[in-house]
Design an enzyme around this catalytic site. Sequence first.
Site, PDB file in Angstrom:
ATOM      1  N   ASN A  25      -4.517   5.121  -2.853  1.00  0.00           N
ATOM      2  CA  ASN A  25      -3.859   4.121  -2.023  1.00  0.00           C
ATOM      3  C   ASN A  25      -4.827   2.966  -1.865  1.00  0.00           C
ATOM      4  OD1 ASN A  25      -2.426   2.668  -0.065  1.00  0.00           O
ATOM      5  ND2 ASN A  25      -3.303   3.868   1.606  1.00  0.00           N
ATOM      6  N   VAL A  43       3.880   8.591  -2.048  1.00  0.00           N
ATOM      7  CA  VAL A  43       4.977   7.625  -2.135  1.00  0.00           C
ATOM      8  C   VAL A  43       4.345   6.257  -2.393  1.00  0.00           C
ATOM      9  CG1 VAL A  43       6.651   8.915  -0.785  1.00  0.00           C
ATOM     10  CG2 VAL A  43       5.068   7.394   0.403  1.00  0.00           C
ATOM     11  N   MET A  62       0.830  -1.193   0.000  1.00  0.00           N
ATOM     12  CA  MET A  62       0.000   0.000   0.000  1.00  0.00           C
ATOM     13  C   MET A  62       0.874   1.257   0.000  1.00  0.00           C
ATOM     14  SD  MET A  62      -3.085  -1.050  -0.068  1.00  0.00           S
ATOM     15  CE  MET A  62      -4.062  -2.509   0.279  1.00  0.00           C
ATOM     16  N   CYS A  63       0.327   2.342  -0.458  1.00  0.00           N
ATOM     17  CA  CYS A  63       1.035   3.605  -0.597  1.00  0.00           C
ATOM     18  C   CYS A  63       0.745   4.511   0.590  1.00  0.00           C
ATOM     19  CB  CYS A  63       0.619   4.288  -1.897  1.00  0.00           C
ATOM     20  SG  CYS A  63       0.698   3.233  -3.362  1.00  0.00           S
ATOM     21  N   ARG A  64       1.368   5.665   0.604  1.00  0.00           N
ATOM     22  CA  ARG A  64       1.103   6.728   1.572  1.00  0.00           C
ATOM     23  C   ARG A  64       0.971   8.028   0.795  1.00  0.00           C
ATOM     24  NH1 ARG A  64      -0.586   4.599   6.135  1.00  0.00           N
ATOM     25  NH2 ARG A  64      -1.604   3.565   4.369  1.00  0.00           N
TER      26      ARG A  64
END
Length: 262
Positions: free
Chosen positions: A112, A86, A1-3
């Site tokens: 995300n 990110v 997963m992203c942030r």
Amino acid sequence: MCRFLAYRGEPIFLDELVCAPAHSLVHQSLHAVEAKTGTNGDGFGIGWYGERPEPGVYREVRPAWSDENLRSLCEQVRSRLFFAHVRASTGTSTTRANCHPFTHGRYLFMHNGQIGGYGRIKRRLEALIPDELYDRRLGTTDSEAIFLVALANGLADEPVTAMARTLKAVRRLMDEAAIQEPLRFTAAFTDGESLWAYRWACDAKPPTLYFREDGGNLLVVSEPIDDKTKGWLEVPKGCSLVAQGGRVSVECLNEAMGRVAA
């Protein structure tokens, strides 16, 4: 997963939020706390609004923690509305075209989450993108596909209803393919003035999403960039955060999905 991180308010230098805080987005790229993976090193991107209606964008495949250009840009760019992201890939390649945020005209979008079994419905999902928008399909991610389908569904005019219709359509494709993996979705969208953020999952386990208001400034994040006691509120599951004019409100995305056809 992203942030990710989204800001709307008085113009500030990007580094005040992206780089400087103790748990900044750059720090989260290597040490995320509330994600399935602690490292988000599959590229990054920033998108910001300046004097022109269309945003500027910088995206790169290097990890955010090791790109000196990111820090230099953030120290020099001042903006009243910007996105930063990110990436931790959920299966698609690490290319600049797959890094967020994605753009179309004056719009920015970042995501995300994941479409479970994406490879099994990719062609059918892309078939929902009309020809005039498919030319904007530069990458291979489920995130970009959702953005373009949502634009086709009226995202520019009805951001909550259009996203509800899009998520419902994706769930229909997954059901038809007998996919058991979940659809999990947190995202942010802006037209350069207003800001919308979404938090939803078919299994009631959406990725985290928080917001904080301070003197008319709004900050939306995947996880707090400083002490969680400093005014952070969690966006409820199944809801959308809407910031238009001077008003910030929460709307029920689940209710919107119940009103629309897939």
